[in-house]
Enzyme design. Structure first.
Site, PDB file in Angstrom:
ATOM      1  N   HIS A  34       2.786   6.063   4.201  1.00 31.88           N
ATOM      2  CA  HIS A  34       4.218   5.928   3.936  1.00 31.88           C
ATOM      3  C   HIS A  34       4.578   4.440   3.955  1.00 31.88           C
ATOM      4  CE1 HIS A  34       4.480   5.293   8.255  1.00 31.88           C
ATOM      5  NE2 HIS A  34       3.983   6.494   8.487  1.00 31.88           N
ATOM      6  N   GLY A  36       5.869   2.575   6.096  1.00 27.92           N
ATOM      7  CA  GLY A  36       5.462   1.870   7.307  1.00 27.92           C
ATOM      8  C   GLY A  36       4.040   1.344   7.196  1.00 27.92           C
ATOM      9  N   HIS A  37       3.118   2.202   6.746  1.00 31.25           N
ATOM     10  CA  HIS A  37       1.735   1.765   6.530  1.00 31.25           C
ATOM     11  C   HIS A  37       1.682   0.633   5.500  1.00 31.25           C
ATOM     12  CE1 HIS A  37       0.768   6.138   7.650  1.00 31.25           C
ATOM     13  NE2 HIS A  37       0.182   5.431   8.597  1.00 31.25           N
ATOM     14  N   GLY A 149       1.504  -0.360  13.977  1.00 30.00           N
ATOM     15  CA  GLY A 149       2.945  -0.164  14.021  1.00 30.00           C
ATOM     16  C   GLY A 149       3.439   0.119  15.426  1.00 30.00           C
ATOM     17  N   GLU A 150       4.669  -0.298  15.709  1.00 32.86           N
ATOM     18  CA  GLU A 150       5.247  -0.107  17.044  1.00 32.86           C
ATOM     19  C   GLU A 150       5.754   1.317  17.274  1.00 32.86           C
ATOM     20  OE1 GLU A 150       8.144  -3.145  17.746  1.00 32.86           O
ATOM     21  OE2 GLU A 150       6.613  -4.647  18.222  1.00 32.86           O
TER      22      GLU A 150
END
Length: 282
Positions: A34, A36-37, A149-150
């Site tokens: 997605h 984010g990736h 990612g956080e």
């Protein structure tokens, strides 16, 4: 775009580049990509000579066989998404046999107590599986920089601890949570939600945002009570936990200290699908 399924082929390709002192950025994922990736990929491409993304659904970090079976596997779509960003990404998409060589078990790791909190309590063995796969991937890819990612903030802290304790020569870079327009944290698991549940799941971030405001003015206990009470009003959700913890130690806090950073962590089920999120409370 080059796609490798065998670690021997990937290593043979990367080895001369490493010898030329080319910097390698690495984005380990379980696929079902997605935005984010893709944001991690973009950061790696901007900061390194070479970028490798792994796509591997790691069986040893699942303590729920059904969750492993249903985890989305969409390699073809993932490659299409990557190609919209760059055709210079190197993809490592191995089979379980290539990674584990017929012995699909976790090593045991100690992370100075980070592994006993939150996800560690509710998913026994999970962080042994994470440590096993991350360490193996680092040994195969030999990256200079690795991007996480956080949204999986506890995992990020655990990977940093892994690198420190095992003296691995890689710099771990945490990147902000990417959210859907509704505020729902982007996750591969979101794809399993019905459209109605996906819409309702925006409530998670709404409540976290309100909890942040309450935390500024009221006590820790009152903040936790607000979150628990909020979800009790919405029976379609099943709250597994909401905890307020010290960012560095991940230990739950009993009182606020002005020089420390705090974060609210949540795990919740909707339609029997488990979602996690977190928010900085400072």
């Amino acid at each position: 775009m080059l796609i490798f399924n065998k670690k021997s082929d990937l290593s043979a390709f990367l080895s001369p580049l490493i010898n030329q002192n080319k910097s390698i950025g690495f984005v380990p994922t379980m696929g079902a990509l997605h935005e984010g990736h893709l944001s991690l990929l973009k950061k790696s491409l901007a900061e390194n000579d070479i970028t490798v993304m792994s796509i591997f659904v790691n069986p040893t970090q699942f303590n729920n066989a059904e969750d492993l079976e249903k985890y989305p596997r969409t390699l073809e779509k993932d490659v299409e998404k990557m190609s919209t960003i760059s055709n210079k990404i190197i993809v490592y998409a191995p089979a379980v046999l290539d990674i584990y060589e017929g012995n699909t078990v976790s090593q045991s790791f100690e992370y100075d107590g980070l592994e006993h909190q939150m996800e560690g309590q509710h998913r026994p063995g999970h962080f042994d599986g994470v440590g096993t796969i991350v360490k193996r991937l680092f040994e195969i890819v030999q990256p200079n920089n690795a991007y996480f990612g956080e949204k999986d903030f506890q995992q990020l802290q655990i990977v940093k601890k892994l690198v420190s304790k095992h003296k691995l020569p890689v710099h771990i870079i945490g990147c902000p949570i990417f959210r859907e327009k509704s505020g729902l944290a982007m996750s591969s698991r979101n794809e399993r939600l019905s459209p109605e549940a996906r819409k309702k799941a925006a409530l998670i971030f709404e409540i976290l945002t309100e909890a942040k405001e309450i935390f500024q003015k009221k006590s820790i206990a009152e903040t936790i009570h607000f979150v628990e009470e909020s979800f009790e009003k919405h029976p379609e959700f099943e709250l597994e936990y909401f905890e307020i913890a010290d960012e560095a130690t991940l230990l739950p806090i009993s009182e606020k200290e002005s020089d420390k950073k705090y974060r609210g962590f949540i795990a919740i089920f909707i339609e029997n699908i488990r979602l996690i999120d977190n928010i900085s409370l400072n």
